[in-house]
Design a protein around this motif. Structure first.
Motif, PDB file in Angstrom:
ATOM      1  N   TYR A 154       0.836  -1.200   0.000  1.00 34.92           N
ATOM      2  CA  TYR A 154       0.000   0.000   0.000  1.00 34.92           C
ATOM      3  C   TYR A 154       0.872   1.252   0.000  1.00 34.92           C
ATOM      4  CZ  TYR A 154      -4.013  -2.963   1.112  1.00 34.92           C
ATOM      5  OH  TYR A 154      -5.004  -3.907   1.067  1.00 34.92           O
ATOM      6  N   HIS A 155       0.364   2.275  -0.666  1.00 33.51           N
ATOM      7  CA  HIS A 155       1.075   3.547  -0.755  1.00 33.51           C
ATOM      8  C   HIS A 155       0.205   4.690  -0.249  1.00 33.51           C
ATOM      9  CE1 HIS A 155       3.675   1.139  -3.265  1.00 33.51           C
ATOM     10  NE2 HIS A 155       4.520   2.153  -3.428  1.00 33.51           N
ATOM     11  N   PHE A 156       0.858   5.705   0.297  1.00 36.26           N
ATOM     12  CA  PHE A 156       0.189   6.940   0.728  1.00 36.26           C
ATOM     13  C   PHE A 156       0.518   8.033  -0.286  1.00 36.26           C
ATOM     14  CE2 PHE A 156       0.639  11.025   3.021  1.00 36.26           C
ATOM     15  CZ  PHE A 156      -0.686  11.202   3.407  1.00 36.26           C
ATOM     16  N   ARG A 157      -0.472   8.809  -0.658  1.00 31.47           N
ATOM     17  CA  ARG A 157      -0.283   9.837  -1.691  1.00 31.47           C
ATOM     18  C   ARG A 157       0.444  11.059  -1.118  1.00 31.47           C
ATOM     19  NH1 ARG A 157      -3.245   8.156  -6.050  1.00 31.47           N
ATOM     20  NH2 ARG A 157      -5.026   6.788  -5.592  1.00 31.47           N
ATOM     21  N   LEU A 158       1.691  10.837  -0.764  1.00 34.56           N
ATOM     22  CA  LEU A 158       2.505  11.917  -0.202  1.00 34.56           C
ATOM     23  C   LEU A 158       2.697  13.047  -1.206  1.00 34.56           C
ATOM     24  CD1 LEU A 158       4.281  12.851   2.213  1.00 34.56           C
ATOM     25  CD2 LEU A 158       6.197  11.668   1.115  1.00 34.56           C
ATOM     26  N   SER A 159       2.781  12.712  -2.479  1.00 38.66           N
ATOM     27  CA  SER A 159       3.018  13.724  -3.515  1.00 38.66           C
ATOM     28  C   SER A 159       1.916  14.781  -3.548  1.00 38.66           C
ATOM     29  CB  SER A 159       3.137  13.053  -4.881  1.00 38.66           C
ATOM     30  OG  SER A 159       1.956  12.314  -5.183  1.00 38.66           O
ATOM     31  N   ALA A 160       0.725  14.415  -3.069  1.00 40.46           N
ATOM     32  CA  ALA A 160      -0.392  15.365  -3.082  1.00 40.46           C
ATOM     33  C   ALA A 160      -0.212  16.488  -2.071  1.00 40.46           C
ATOM     34  CB  ALA A 160      -1.705  14.626  -2.804  1.00 40.46           C
ATOM     35  N   PHE A 161       0.763  16.332  -1.175  1.00 39.21           N
ATOM     36  CA  PHE A 161       0.913  17.304  -0.079  1.00 39.21           C
ATOM     37  C   PHE A 161       2.126  18.215  -0.259  1.00 39.21           C
ATOM     38  CE2 PHE A 161      -1.825  14.049   1.527  1.00 39.21           C
ATOM     39  CZ  PHE A 161      -2.798  14.773   2.207  1.00 39.21           C
ATOM     40  N   ARG A 162       2.729  18.185  -1.443  1.00 39.38           N
ATOM     41  CA  ARG A 162       3.877  19.064  -1.672  1.00 39.38           C
ATOM     42  C   ARG A 162       3.487  20.532  -1.479  1.00 39.38           C
ATOM     43  NH1 ARG A 162       6.037  22.170  -5.742  1.00 39.38           N
ATOM     44  NH2 ARG A 162       8.331  22.293  -5.799  1.00 39.38           N
ATOM     45  N   GLU A 163       2.464  20.984  -2.152  1.00 40.56           N
ATOM     46  CA  GLU A 163       2.063  22.391  -2.051  1.00 40.56           C
ATOM     47  C   GLU A 163       1.501  22.741  -0.672  1.00 40.56           C
ATOM     48  OE1 GLU A 163       2.936  24.609  -4.166  1.00 40.56           O
ATOM     49  OE2 GLU A 163       3.846  23.017  -5.368  1.00 40.56           O
ATOM     50  N   PRO A 164       0.612  21.912  -0.092  1.00 41.23           N
ATOM     51  CA  PRO A 164       0.143  22.239   1.261  1.00 41.23           C
ATOM     52  C   PRO A 164       1.279  22.330   2.285  1.00 41.23           C
ATOM     53  CG  PRO A 164      -1.317  20.620   0.273  1.00 41.23           C
ATOM     54  CD  PRO A 164      -0.149  20.766  -0.654  1.00 41.23           C
ATOM     55  N   LEU A 165       2.268  21.446   2.168  1.00 36.99           N
ATOM     56  CA  LEU A 165       3.394  21.495   3.092  1.00 36.99           C
ATOM     57  C   LEU A 165       4.201  22.770   2.903  1.00 36.99           C
ATOM     58  CD1 LEU A 165       4.665  17.788   3.009  1.00 36.99           C
ATOM     59  CD2 LEU A 165       3.759  19.001   5.002  1.00 36.99           C
ATOM     60  N   LEU A 166       4.488  23.118   1.649  1.00 38.10           N
ATOM     61  CA  LEU A 166       5.276  24.323   1.388  1.00 38.10           C
ATOM     62  C   LEU A 166       4.526  25.570   1.855  1.00 38.10           C
ATOM     63  CD1 LEU A 166       6.741  23.498  -2.149  1.00 38.10           C
ATOM     64  CD2 LEU A 166       7.961  23.549   0.035  1.00 38.10           C
ATOM     65  N   GLU A 167       3.211  25.567   1.670  1.00 37.37           N
ATOM     66  CA  GLU A 167       2.408  26.692   2.141  1.00 37.37           C
ATOM     67  C   GLU A 167       2.473  26.796   3.670  1.00 37.37           C
ATOM     68  OE1 GLU A 167      -2.273  28.145   2.271  1.00 37.37           O
ATOM     69  OE2 GLU A 167      -1.669  26.484   0.965  1.00 37.37           O
ATOM     70  N   PHE A 168       2.409  25.653   4.319  1.00 34.98           N
ATOM     71  CA  PHE A 168       2.479  25.641   5.786  1.00 34.98           C
ATOM     72  C   PHE A 168       3.846  26.120   6.264  1.00 34.98           C
ATOM     73  CE2 PHE A 168       3.640  23.478   9.737  1.00 34.98           C
ATOM     74  CZ  PHE A 168       2.616  23.887  10.567  1.00 34.98           C
ATOM     75  N   TYR A 169       4.922  25.647   5.654  1.00 27.28           N
ATOM     76  CA  TYR A 169       6.276  26.073   6.037  1.00 27.28           C
ATOM     77  C   TYR A 169       6.429  27.576   5.876  1.00 27.28           C
ATOM     78  CZ  TYR A 169       7.453  21.074   5.398  1.00 27.28           C
ATOM     79  OH  TYR A 169       7.498  19.707   5.462  1.00 27.28           O
ATOM     80  N   GLN A 170       5.900  28.104   4.760  1.00 30.07           N
ATOM     81  CA  GLN A 170       6.026  29.540   4.506  1.00 30.07           C
ATOM     82  C   GLN A 170       5.264  30.350   5.551  1.00 30.07           C
ATOM     83  OE1 GLN A 170       4.478  30.822   0.711  1.00 30.07           O
ATOM     84  NE2 GLN A 170       5.496  32.805   0.801  1.00 30.07           N
ATOM     85  N   ALA A 171       4.097  29.844   5.949  1.00 32.19           N
ATOM     86  CA  ALA A 171       3.289  30.555   6.932  1.00 32.19           C
ATOM     87  C   ALA A 171       3.857  30.448   8.339  1.00 32.19           C
ATOM     88  CB  ALA A 171       1.856  30.011   6.913  1.00 32.19           C
ATOM     89  N   ASN A 172       4.696  29.425   8.580  1.00 37.14           N
ATOM     90  CA  ASN A 172       5.235  29.178   9.921  1.00 37.14           C
ATOM     91  C   ASN A 172       6.747  28.949   9.840  1.00 37.14           C
ATOM     92  OD1 ASN A 172       2.530  28.797  11.515  1.00 37.14           O
ATOM     93  ND2 ASN A 172       2.321  27.538   9.679  1.00 37.14           N
ATOM     94  N   PRO A 173       7.505  30.007   9.550  1.00 33.47           N
ATOM     95  CA  PRO A 173       8.949  29.861   9.294  1.00 33.47           C
ATOM     96  C   PRO A 173       9.753  29.375  10.491  1.00 33.47           C
ATOM     97  CG  PRO A 173       8.328  32.172   9.464  1.00 33.47           C
ATOM     98  CD  PRO A 173       7.057  31.399   9.408  1.00 33.47           C
TER      99      PRO A 173
END
Length: 585
Positions: free
Chosen positions: A216-235
């Protein structure tokens, strides 16, 4: 960093049906819950009062703990105690990671049942925490029933939301790291002692082996943009800052979907995939859920904050950042759960220039170190010399040097000279000098020490601990202790004490003794998270009431009722705060 409210996933849960493989008192069946739009906040300000929740990583039971583990749990305990010192409710969670191929093989090698093997390993880590005076509220084991239920529940939700699918997976797998690596992350390595050629991870140096399997695989690739947005908002989400930059770079380079199960015929020691006994859940998905498990996940409506979630601080070693700073937030986003407020990363401890590691045998036995130096001294040393930005070096001679120069030579020396002085009374000095108006401290020989040291130390220490940097806090305390010693020596109250009125040495001596006693009192209060036993002894010697040992009283003149010792001050080495070590070898 504070956290604004995330939308509570608990409020959207609707328990129904009974399709999950194994029933429990609270797990629902089909995980068919109403979908809600979940937006990630632009900041992390707290929505409501909740306990301060801090966690250690959970430790593998495949080998005995080393001093690096001790450092991590002490770091967490100091930060927890600091919150309590400020009057806040705080929760500390630690525990053991007991599933995975590494543990399975270790149990096979030992020739015992995996559960019995894990029981023994968990008992050792519990003993270590107790011996180091760790005030953990939870000790989680991934073999606990409640943890298994929570993992199965999370898996069910992820699958219902479409984040889990089946596919063939090929890649280089490290048993030591419990992780797959792409071709770009491995290298051919020649082992000098044996001459054996093997493939190893470039990142960790662990040996890898080629694996090809369907799982089984988890769709980690789908979270690239949400993660980057979160990092930017919380440096400031990850500290030190440069490690945050490393994580951002790794995500910007692209994320591949993550294999989150292993065939049960290869990995049988773990939690089975709900509805598919042929697969075992990936150990890191299993392990990471422990933080939410002990906070009460899945929560009943309105109770998500009761157990402390979201965590205020995950404390981890730099080698497990990928799992905690990329995989974990992606899992949480997929589950529509609040993310932890802060990830505090630290360097490794080295011995002879090499990283301490259970697998290589290059370790310092923490039990022996605690027996030799005491829990208080080890807590002080590890907090003082343990670095966040870089690795730290363990050396017994270094511990002895710090003890002799700082604890015995500075703090111990000051407490003995002030408290055992025969020409003055600490209680008398507090009564007479403590009530002087602030104008009396604006000039004169005590004014510089009063304003530059006594008045500034609490805020400086608070700044260090509030920024999750106990090392910085201790440096400020040490600077104040050394300053107090210089002040006391240069003021020489023994030469200035008047003799015509017993017990009344004169205003000048009273002010000197009062300032030195205030330094000891405030240091005693601030040392409580670091050295709970020695701090208590110092405050008992000063006669500080139990009700006046919180940070609230850590200001000059906030307590004028101390001065009569609650315990014997002793003579010579007997009763001394820091007697000489029995051995300097």
């Amino acid at each position: 960093m504070r956290s604004r409210a995330f939308i509570s996933a608990a409020s959207s849960f609707r328990f129904s049906g009974a399709r999950i493989r194994r029933a429990s008192p609270w797990i629902g069946g089909s995980c068919q819950f109403p979908r809600r739009q979940f937006s990630y906040p632009r900041d992390l300000e707290a929505a409501s009062a909740k306990p301060f929740y801090i966690t250690t990583p959970i430790f593998y039971v495949n080998a005995a703990p080393h001093v690096g583990h001790l450092f991590t749990i002490i770091l967490c305990d100091i930060l927890k105690r600091w919150q309590q010192l400020k009057g806040n409710k705080a929760i500390l969670c630690t525990g053991t990671d007991e599933h995975g191929l590494k543990v399975q093989r270790a149990a096979e090698k030992a020739g015992i049942d995996p559960k019995l093997f894990c029981d023994k390993g968990a008992a050792i880590f519990k003993e270590l925490a107790q011996k180091a005076d760790i005030t953990n509220d939870h000790f989680v084991r991934t073999t606990d029933r409640e943890h298994k239920d929570a993992v199965e529940y999370a898996w069910c939700l992820l699958k219902e939301k479409g984040y889990i699918y089946t596919a063939k997976h090929e890649g280089w797998y490290s048993v030591t790291d419990e992780a797959f690596y792409p071709q770009s992350a491995v290298q051919l390595y020649l082992d000098p002692p044996t001459g054996r050629k093997m493939m190893t991870s470039i990142e960790t140096g662990s040996e890898v082996e080629w694996s090809s399997e369907k799982n089984y695989h988890f769709r980690l690739s789908a979270f690239r943009e949400p993660l980057l947005e979160f990092y930017q908002a919380n440096p400031g989400w990850i500290s030190p800052e440069y490690r945050m930059n490393d994580v951002i770079q790794a995500v910007e380079d692209g994320l591949e979907d993550l294999s989150i199960s292993r065939p049960s015929d290869r990995l049988n020691w773990g939690i089975r995939v709900p509805g598919d006994d042929s697969q075992t859940i990936y150990v890191w998905l299993d392990a990471l859920m422990n933080y939410a498990t002990k906070a009460g996940y899945p929560w009943s409506p309105g109770t998500d904050h009761a157990g402390g979630w979201p965590a205020d601080c995950h404390v981890i070693g730099k080698d497990i950042m990928r799992f905690h700073c990329i995989y974990w937030p992606a899992f949480l986003m997929a589950l529509k759960l609040p993310l932890p407020k802060h990830i505090l990363t630290h360097g490794h401890w080295t011995l002879g220039g090499s990283k301490m590691s259970k697998s290589t045998g290059r370790v310092v036995d923490p039990f022996q170190a605690l027996d030799r130096f005491s829990s208080d001294v080890m807590r002080y040393f590890l907090a003082r010399d343990g670095r966040l930005h870089t690795d730290s070096s363990y050396d017994n001679t270094r511990i002895i040097s710090i003890y002799n120069k700082v604890l015995l030579g500075a703090l111990g020396n000051l407490s003995t000279r002030v408290l055992r002085g025969k020409k003055w009374s600490v209680r008398g000095a507090v009564e007479r000098a403590g009530n002087l108006p602030i104008q009396e401290w604006e000039e004169g020989p005590c004014s510089t020490f009063y304003h530059n040291t006594l008045s500034t130390m609490p805020a400086a220490v608070e700044s260090g601990l509030d920024s999750n940097n106990p090392r910085m806090a201790l440096r400020h305390m040490e600077a104040s202790i050394h300053s107090a010693n210089r002040f006391f020596q240069m003021s020489s109250p023994w030469d200035k004490a008047l003799t015509f009125a017993p017990g009344v040495p004169g205003e000048h001596v009273d002010k000197i003794v009062y300032c030195a006693a205030e330094a000891l009192r405030m240091v005693g209060i601030l040392l409580q998270p670091f050295m709970p036993h020695k701090a208590k002894m110092l405050l008992d010697q000063l006669g500080v009431r139990e009700s006046r040992r919180s940070f609230e009283y850590c200001q000059v003149g906030c307590d004028l009722e101390y001065g009569e010792p609650m315990i014997s001050l002793g003579r010579g080495h007997e009763g001394a705060l820091f007697p000489p070590l029995s051995s300097d070898e």
